[in-house]
Scaffold this active site. Structure first.
Site, PDB file in Angstrom:
ATOM      1  N   CYS A   2       0.918  -1.006  -0.165  1.00  0.00           N
ATOM      2  CA  CYS A   2      -0.012   0.158   0.117  1.00  0.00           C
ATOM      3  C   CYS A   2       0.773   0.891  -0.089  1.00  0.00           C
ATOM      4  O   CYS A   2       1.874   0.639   0.387  1.00  0.00           O
ATOM      5  CB  CYS A   2      -0.420   0.512   1.281  1.00  0.00           C
ATOM      6  SG  CYS A   2      -1.995  -1.738   1.273  1.00  0.00           S
ATOM      7  N   ARG A  27       3.977   1.377  -7.063  1.00  0.00           N
ATOM      8  CA  ARG A  27       4.121   0.416  -5.838  1.00  0.00           C
ATOM      9  C   ARG A  27       3.373  -1.063  -5.866  1.00  0.00           C
ATOM     10  O   ARG A  27       3.279  -2.034  -5.513  1.00  0.00           O
ATOM     11  CB  ARG A  27       3.745   0.473  -4.086  1.00  0.00           C
ATOM     12  CG  ARG A  27       4.291   1.878  -3.683  1.00  0.00           C
ATOM     13  CD  ARG A  27       4.392   3.121  -2.277  1.00  0.00           C
ATOM     14  NE  ARG A  27       4.002   1.480  -1.940  1.00  0.00           N
ATOM     15  CZ  ARG A  27       5.189   2.135  -0.460  1.00  0.00           C
ATOM     16  NH1 ARG A  27       6.654   2.339  -1.535  1.00  0.00           N
ATOM     17  NH2 ARG A  27       5.182   1.562   0.471  1.00  0.00           N
ATOM     18  N   TRP A  86      -3.242  -1.860  -1.717  1.00  0.00           N
ATOM     19  CA  TRP A  86      -2.778  -3.787  -2.261  1.00  0.00           C
ATOM     20  C   TRP A  86      -2.829  -4.716  -1.545  1.00  0.00           C
ATOM     21  O   TRP A  86      -2.951  -4.792  -0.359  1.00  0.00           O
ATOM     22  CB  TRP A  86      -1.431  -3.784  -2.163  1.00  0.00           C
ATOM     23  CG  TRP A  86      -1.055  -4.741  -2.849  1.00  0.00           C
ATOM     24  CD1 TRP A  86      -0.226  -5.256  -4.597  1.00  0.00           C
ATOM     25  CD2 TRP A  86       0.159  -6.744  -2.044  1.00  0.00           C
ATOM     26  NE1 TRP A  86       0.172  -6.007  -4.712  1.00  0.00           N
ATOM     27  CE2 TRP A  86       0.477  -6.506  -3.716  1.00  0.00           C
ATOM     28  CE3 TRP A  86       0.102  -6.566  -1.208  1.00  0.00           C
ATOM     29  CZ2 TRP A  86       0.901  -7.933  -3.171  1.00  0.00           C
ATOM     30  CZ3 TRP A  86       0.409  -7.921  -1.029  1.00  0.00           C
ATOM     31  CH2 TRP A  86       1.318  -8.775  -2.237  1.00  0.00           C
ATOM     32  N   ASN A 112      -0.567   1.284   5.958  1.00  0.00           N
ATOM     33  CA  ASN A 112       0.374  -0.057   5.047  1.00  0.00           C
ATOM     34  C   ASN A 112       0.679  -0.693   6.272  1.00  0.00           C
ATOM     35  O   ASN A 112       1.206  -0.507   7.052  1.00  0.00           O
ATOM     36  CB  ASN A 112       0.892   1.320   4.732  1.00  0.00           C
ATOM     37  CG  ASN A 112       2.250  -0.209   3.449  1.00  0.00           C
ATOM     38  OD1 ASN A 112       1.942  -1.006   3.290  1.00  0.00           O
ATOM     39  ND2 ASN A 112       3.463   0.269   3.868  1.00  0.00           N
ATOM     40  N   GLY A 113       1.247  -2.026   5.639  1.00  0.00           N
ATOM     41  CA  GLY A 113       1.376  -2.856   6.947  1.00  0.00           C
ATOM     42  C   GLY A 113       0.031  -4.171   7.024  1.00  0.00           C
ATOM     43  O   GLY A 113      -0.834  -3.882   5.765  1.00  0.00           O
ATOM     44  N   GLU A 498      17.372 -15.022 -12.221  1.00  0.00           N
ATOM     45  CA  GLU A 498      17.057 -14.056 -12.478  1.00  0.00           C
ATOM     46  C   GLU A 498      16.511 -14.090 -14.186  1.00  0.00           C
ATOM     47  O   GLU A 498      15.782 -13.339 -13.744  1.00  0.00           O
ATOM     48  CB  GLU A 498      18.321 -12.886 -12.160  1.00  0.00           C
ATOM     49  CG  GLU A 498      17.864 -11.236 -12.538  1.00  0.00           C
ATOM     50  CD  GLU A 498      16.675 -11.040 -11.671  1.00  0.00           C
ATOM     51  OE1 GLU A 498      16.311 -11.236 -10.876  1.00  0.00           O
ATOM     52  OE2 GLU A 498      16.192  -9.956 -12.003  1.00  0.00           O
ATOM     53  N   LYS A 502      12.681 -12.808 -14.377  1.00  0.00           N
ATOM     54  CA  LYS A 502      12.290 -11.320 -14.575  1.00  0.00           C
ATOM     55  C   LYS A 502      11.422 -11.635 -16.314  1.00  0.00           C
ATOM     56  O   LYS A 502       9.669 -11.469 -16.435  1.00  0.00           O
ATOM     57  CB  LYS A 502      13.542 -10.608 -15.831  1.00  0.00           C
ATOM     58  CG  LYS A 502      14.028  -9.529 -15.768  1.00  0.00           C
ATOM     59  CD  LYS A 502      13.756  -8.298 -14.994  1.00  0.00           C
ATOM     60  CE  LYS A 502      13.086  -8.377 -13.227  1.00  0.00           C
ATOM     61  NZ  LYS A 502      13.996  -8.256 -12.054  1.00  0.00           N
ATOM     62  N   GLU A 505       7.581 -12.418 -14.114  1.00  0.00           N
ATOM     63  CA  GLU A 505       6.995 -11.369 -13.614  1.00  0.00           C
ATOM     64  C   GLU A 505       6.682 -10.452 -14.713  1.00  0.00           C
ATOM     65  O   GLU A 505       5.596  -9.628 -13.924  1.00  0.00           O
ATOM     66  CB  GLU A 505       7.946 -10.745 -12.433  1.00  0.00           C
ATOM     67  CG  GLU A 505       8.814  -9.729 -13.059  1.00  0.00           C
ATOM     68  CD  GLU A 505       9.585  -8.970 -11.559  1.00  0.00           C
ATOM     69  OE1 GLU A 505      10.790  -9.091 -12.121  1.00  0.00           O
ATOM     70  OE2 GLU A 505       8.971  -8.893 -10.758  1.00  0.00           O
ATOM     71  N   HIS A 521      18.132 -34.893 -14.964  1.00  0.00           N
ATOM     72  CA  HIS A 521      18.093 -35.541 -14.059  1.00  0.00           C
ATOM     73  C   HIS A 521      16.466 -34.883 -13.505  1.00  0.00           C
ATOM     74  O   HIS A 521      15.870 -35.148 -12.636  1.00  0.00           O
ATOM     75  CB  HIS A 521      19.423 -35.115 -12.675  1.00  0.00           C
ATOM     76  CG  HIS A 521      20.357 -35.271 -12.936  1.00  0.00           C
ATOM     77  ND1 HIS A 521      20.754 -36.851 -12.694  1.00  0.00           N
ATOM     78  CD2 HIS A 521      21.603 -34.674 -13.447  1.00  0.00           C
ATOM     79  CE1 HIS A 521      22.087 -36.734 -13.083  1.00  0.00           C
ATOM     80  NE2 HIS A 521      22.078 -35.165 -13.427  1.00  0.00           N
ATOM     81  N   LYS A 622       6.551  -3.488  -5.316  1.00  0.00           N
ATOM     82  CA  LYS A 622       7.606  -2.975  -5.972  1.00  0.00           C
ATOM     83  C   LYS A 622       8.666  -3.628  -4.476  1.00  0.00           C
ATOM     84  O   LYS A 622       9.302  -3.799  -4.320  1.00  0.00           O
ATOM     85  CB  LYS A 622       7.694  -1.176  -6.273  1.00  0.00           C
ATOM     86  CG  LYS A 622       8.874  -0.649  -6.160  1.00  0.00           C
ATOM     87  CD  LYS A 622       9.758  -1.620  -7.281  1.00  0.00           C
ATOM     88  CE  LYS A 622      10.992  -1.332  -7.779  1.00  0.00           C
ATOM     89  NZ  LYS A 622      11.653  -1.934  -8.697  1.00  0.00           N
TER      90      LYS A 622
HETATM   91  C1  AGP Z   1      12.141  -8.744  -8.990  1.00  0.00           C
HETATM   92  O1  AGP Z   1      11.420  -8.141 -10.051  1.00  0.00           O
HETATM   93  C2  AGP Z   1      11.486  -7.785  -8.183  1.00  0.00           C
HETATM   94  N1  AGP Z   1      11.430  -6.789  -7.993  1.00  0.00           N
HETATM   95  C3  AGP Z   1      11.261  -8.275  -6.747  1.00  0.00           C
HETATM   96  O2  AGP Z   1      11.748  -9.866  -6.461  1.00  0.00           O
HETATM   97  C4  AGP Z   1      12.523  -7.962  -5.409  1.00  0.00           C
HETATM   98  O3  AGP Z   1      13.658  -7.641  -5.823  1.00  0.00           O
HETATM   99  C5  AGP Z   1      12.082  -8.466  -3.905  1.00  0.00           C
HETATM  100  O4  AGP Z   1      11.096  -8.389  -3.519  1.00  0.00           O
HETATM  101  C6  AGP Z   1      13.503  -7.836  -2.980  1.00  0.00           C
HETATM  102  O5  AGP Z   1      12.891  -6.800  -2.790  1.00  0.00           O
HETATM  103  P1  AGP Z   1      14.077  -5.869  -2.531  1.00  0.00           P
HETATM  104  O6  AGP Z   1      15.662  -5.871  -3.024  1.00  0.00           O
HETATM  105  O7  AGP Z   1      13.472  -3.829  -2.284  1.00  0.00           O
HETATM  106  O8  AGP Z   1      14.031  -6.595  -0.971  1.00  0.00           O
END
Ligand code: AGP
Length: 627
Positions: A2, A27, A86, A112-113, A498, A502, A505, A521, A622
């Protein structure tokens, strides 16, 4: 997660609230709302609230607010709070959208939280006669403040302090009371909140982009502290016991342009293209050319402490965890210290072997990831030296770790981490080289040679960005697939993790990364000759290059379509693969930097072809400030 914006000033509050919410859209959110006090409507003495469900709602909210008489030109409305939600507790809906009010509509709260004890509080407050209108955990806060406001004889700050004392979990809260049209109360625990003042008032928000237009000098609250924002722009800070204090001020030198697309169709592509500059910034000032030594003063460890390190843990989540995996290879190869990389959400519940000679490196671009913060706390309790690698000045991790090294990537808006990942990689390379230097494993010439390889990266990234013909062709293949496999060896394998993340996501295509030697395997069974399953093979120059070629042969023989990443001039890969993405030559340990840029572009292009919402992938946020 949020986003919160709160403004209290002498001029129109609607514009800063809506502008701030728009800047927090990155976010990730599923509904949005705002609540304001209209001092003109004295007889009504109620808070005006506008809430909307769905994404893209900040614009719709703007229209709805205007219809409700709360337009950008509402000069009489000078105090309010806004929220992008969120969903965690309760589905996305108007009823669950924030701000939430108390029984009498006199108090509005944006949160938020996660309030972990919301169930018990809700039962208790319901038994005391409060009526709830949402399924959220957050609504308990408005009722709790209502209760304490009565008990504290109308002292809002005291009511908030008493309410906060009853809350467990994570929260950033902005609280508005209709009887306080010239003040707002904010507080936080384990959730980000940044506060600043400007000529027209005081402003608080979940992240810097929401207030950067108004001020670049910001303050942060410690856990359970309270701040009162006044209309004249002053802010009072109190610790949980109610003692006033003056917080540190941090200057943010991000340019507002960083929070704008600058002609790119989306932030992700803009941020991918910023990477040459970001890498240059990471390297700036790190080599003492006179002494031919690397400098990393932020590490703040004595030569004895550095020499005594016998184990390194890297803790992180998501993309930052992948940077950690590559960092392990760099530190083990160059500094010869054993490194374990642990997902923070696992590390915090494990029983890691830690001593005063353990160095824990916590990587988090946001500096607010709940699991990473908790892993740091555990490591510190166990006596480790903890260094944080983050992008966000003053973020929570910087107060939890002993030392912080900033990656200086400037704000990253797209949910998919790109430039911060590359900056993390380059910083880890510097750290590995520095540890190697301090432990006497490299001489001056080796340091300068390795540093020069790092310095060549920005230009090499520019070359990858300049010609995307093969990447675009590869993206068309991936966009048609239901599954894409990624294979590599050594750092090539970690690069694949990675690359697969990418692609998943932002394009929502299923992708799986695996060490190439492991494919036979089990995972080889996924290769379907009918659909010619795409296999992305990271086959750049390396000590295991021949083995990679054999793995490419293996998947080809089962009917895979191979998209290979190879080093310029490698004709053998060219003969085997269906599509080859050539990359400039560099050290094997640094090859993930260049390969990752190509894989970011591949994911981006595939997602564009599929019409995805690039910067705000579904279900993701985010910064992940809850466990
Ligand atoms: C990846 O593109 C994401 N944004 C996500 O995996 C991110 O790296 C992860 O949530 C960790 O975030 P941070 O680096 O802010 O701790």
């Amino acid at each position: 997660m949020c986003g919160i914006v709160a403004f209290c000033g002498v001029k129109n509050a609607i514009t800063p609230l809506l502008t701030g919410l728009a800047r927090l859209e990155y976010r990730g959110y599923d509904s949005a709302g705002l609540a304001v006090i209209d001092p003109q409507a004295k007889q009504l003495r109620t808070i005006q609230r506008v809430r909307q469900e769905g994404r893209g709602m900040v614009e719709v909210l703007r229209e709805a607010a205007a219809e409700a008489g709360l337009g950008d030109d509402s000069q009489g409305i000078t105090c309010g709070i806004g929220h992008t939600r969120w969903a965690t507790h309760g589905a996305p809906s108007v009823a669950n959208a924030h701000p939430h009010c108390d029984c009498q509509g006199r108090i509005a709260v944006a949160h938020n939280g996660i309030i972990e004890n919301h169930g018990r509080l809700r039962e208790q407050l319901t038994a005391e006669g409060h009526t709830f209108h949402s399924q959220t955990d957050s609504e308990v806060v408005s009722h709790l403040v209502e209760k304490h406001y009565a008990l504290q004889n109308g002292d809002l700050a005291a009511a908030v302090r008493a309410a906060v004392a009853e809350l467990s979990g994570s929260f950033a809260l902005a609280i508005l009371h209709r009887d306080y049209p010239e003040a707002l109360v904010v507080t936080r625990n384990d959730s980000p909140l940044v506060i600043g003042s400007c000529a027209t008032g005081a402003i608080a928000a979940s992240d810097v982009p929401a207030l950067i237009e108004y001020t670049r000098d910001v303050c942060y609250l410690d856990d359970r502290d309270i701040a009162i924002l006044h209309a004249n722009g002053s802010v009072e800070y109190f610790d949980p016991a109610g003692e006033p204090y003056t917080p540190n001020t941090y200057h943010i030198d991000w340019n507002i342009k960083e929070a704008e697309k600058g002609g790119y169709p989306d932030f992700m592509l803009k941020e991918i293209n910023e990477q040459p500059r970001v890498v240059r910034d990471v390297l700036k000032g790190r080599l003492n050319t006179q002494a031919k030594t690397l400098e990393l003063p932020e590490l703040a460890m004595t030569p004895d402490e550095l020499a005594a390190i016998d184990r390194v843990y890297i803790v992180a989540c998501g993309t930052s965890y992948h940077a950690g995996l590559i960092g392990k290879d760099l530190i083990e190869s160059w500094a010869r210290i054993p490194v374990e990389v642990r997902v923070a959400s696992e590390f915090r519940y494990a029983n890691p072997i830690i001593s005063s000679n353990t160095l824990v490196i916590a990587i988090t671009q946001s500096g607010e990831t709940a699991d990473t913060l908790e892993a740091v706390r555990l490591a510190r309790r166990a006596g480790a030296h903890v260094v944080a690698i983050t992008n966000v000045i003053g973020s929570r991790i910087t107060t939890e770790a002993q030392t912080t090294i900033y990656i200086k990537a400037n704000i990253e808006i797209s949910v998919a981490a790109t430039k911060t990942f590359l900056a993390q990689l380059c910083l880890l390379a510097l750290l590995a080289l520095f540890l190697s230097q301090e432990r006497g494993l490299v001489n001056e010439t080796q340091i300068v040679t390795a540093f020069e390889a790092l310095q060549r990266l920005p230009q090499q990234i520019e070359a990858v960005l300049a010609d995307t013909t093969s990447i675009d062709a590869a993206a068309e293949v991936c966009a048609d697939a239901t599954t894409v496999l990624f294979i590599g060896r050594g750092v090539g394998a970690t690069t694949c993790y990675e690359g697969a993340l990418k692609l998943k996501e932002i394009s929502y295509i299923h992708a799986e990364a695996i060490a190439a030697g492991e494919i036979k395997h089990g995972t080889l069974a996924l290769i379907d000759p009918i659909v010619a399953t795409p296999v992305v093979a990271v086959a750049v120059a390396s000590a295991t290059h021949d083995k990679m070629l054999a793995n490419i042969e293996e998947v080809k023989a089962r009917g895979a379509r191979v998209i290979a990443l190879a080093t310029e001039g490698d004709e053998r890969v060219g003969e085997l693969a269906d599509i080859v993405i050539y990359l400039p030559p560099t050290y094997e340990q640094l090859s993930p930097v260049l390969a990752s840029v190509a894989l970011q572009l591949l994911a981006h292009r595939a997602a564009v072809l599929l019409g995805r919402d690039i910067d705000k992938p579904r279900n993701l946020a985010k910064s992940v400030t809850v466990e």
